[in-house]
Design an enzyme around this catalytic site. Structure first.
Site, mmCIF file in Angstrom:
data_model
loop_
_atom_site.group_PDB
_atom_site.id
_atom_site.type_symbol
_atom_site.label_atom_id
_atom_site.label_comp_id
_atom_site.label_asym_id
_atom_site.label_seq_id
_atom_site.Cartn_x
_atom_site.Cartn_y
_atom_site.Cartn_z
ATOM 1 N N HIS A 44 0.593 -0.958 0.062
ATOM 2 C CA HIS A 44 0.033 -0.016 0.049
ATOM 3 C C HIS A 44 0.915 1.135 0.205
ATOM 4 C CE1 HIS A 44 0.748 -1.211 4.272
ATOM 5 N NE2 HIS A 44 0.618 0.061 4.413
ATOM 6 N N HIS A 70 0.835 5.348 0.914
ATOM 7 C CA HIS A 70 0.287 6.281 1.891
ATOM 8 C C HIS A 70 -0.096 7.787 1.120
ATOM 9 C CE1 HIS A 70 0.761 4.306 5.846
ATOM 10 N NE2 HIS A 70 1.580 3.616 4.988
HETATM 11 P P1 DGP Z 1 2.122 0.632 7.284
HETATM 12 O O1 DGP Z 1 1.826 -0.699 7.080
HETATM 13 O O2 DGP Z 1 3.215 0.925 8.388
HETATM 14 O O3 DGP Z 1 2.464 1.401 5.958
HETATM 15 O O4 DGP Z 1 0.712 1.204 7.816
HETATM 16 C C1 DGP Z 1 -0.463 0.695 7.716
HETATM 17 C C2 DGP Z 1 -1.540 1.764 7.849
HETATM 18 O O5 DGP Z 1 -2.886 1.193 7.745
HETATM 19 C C3 DGP Z 1 -1.461 2.551 9.025
HETATM 20 O O6 DGP Z 1 -1.187 3.943 8.719
HETATM 21 C C4 DGP Z 1 -2.691 2.454 9.831
HETATM 22 C C5 DGP Z 1 -3.596 1.953 8.662
HETATM 23 N N1 DGP Z 1 -4.465 0.668 9.157
HETATM 24 C C6 DGP Z 1 -4.433 -0.200 10.155
HETATM 25 N N2 DGP Z 1 -5.441 -1.083 10.364
HETATM 26 C C7 DGP Z 1 -6.215 -0.477 9.263
HETATM 27 C C8 DGP Z 1 -7.545 -0.899 8.946
HETATM 28 O O7 DGP Z 1 -8.432 -1.818 9.588
HETATM 29 N N3 DGP Z 1 -8.438 -0.252 8.009
HETATM 30 C C9 DGP Z 1 -7.749 0.963 7.403
HETATM 31 N N4 DGP Z 1 -8.511 1.525 6.688
HETATM 32 N N5 DGP Z 1 -6.743 1.328 7.777
HETATM 33 C C10 DGP Z 1 -5.821 0.464 8.671
#
Ligand code: DGP
Length: 140
Positions: free
Chosen positions: A102, A104
């Site tokens: 993903h 950001h």
């Molecule tokens: P990262 O793997 O560190 O790049 O970040 C994961 C991102 O996803 C973090 O900013 C928080 C977000 N996140 C965690 N759980 C969920 C979820 O269940 N739904 C959504 N929409 N975002 C989530």
């Protein structure tokens, strides 16, 4: 390491868990980050499974970056942001916490510091309102 088909984003992509979607096409999806580092923090994912950038099929990059650009422009416009950070983490040591690739998209505002990565959960009604603003900007 292998891709885990039950990671949170795989479950969101399958519709097993909810999300505030702002964009979807054949190859990509974008939805609001539930722990936003700034107003309008959005995530863009390829539908194809990979843990992160390191094991991804390069065939996904064109559609992924095309959606990143669309959503970054829309988020900047929707919130009248001064700039946009585009970032992506690979493995835990680099800050990755969810293991489906993903990107950001984080709107930035002059003089407003970023909130911590994976900090506080935002209220669902605020995420819903912000998603609506981005959807409107995408259509405009
Ligand atoms: P990262 O793997 O560190 O790049 O970040 C994961 C991102 O996803 C973090 O900013 C928080 C977000 N996140 C965690 N759980 C969920 C979820 O269940 N739904 C959504 N929409 N975002 C989530």
């Amino acid at each position: 390491m292998a891709y885990d088909d039950n990671n949170i984003f795989a479950r969101i992509l399958r519709g097993e868990l909810p999300s505030h979607r702002v964009y979807e096409d054949d190859q990509t999806v974008a939805f609001m980050d539930v722990m936003p580092q700034a107003t309008g923090h959005t995530l863009v994912l390829p539908k194809a499974p990979s843990r992160n950038l390191l094991d991804a099929d390069p065939a996904v990059f064109a559609s992924l970056l095309s959606t990143v650009q669309k959503v970054a422009r829309a988020a900047k416009q929707a919130f009248n942001a001064d700039g946009v950070v585009v970032s992506q983490f690979n493995e835990a040591a680099a800050g990755q916490t969810v293991y489906h690739l993903h990107v950001h998209i984080i709107p930035r505002f002059e003089g407003v510091p970023l909130k911590p990565h994976t900090g506080e959960m935002e209220k669902p009604e605020i995420l819903a309102a912000n998603a609506e603003k981005i959807r409107a900007a995408l259509q405009g």
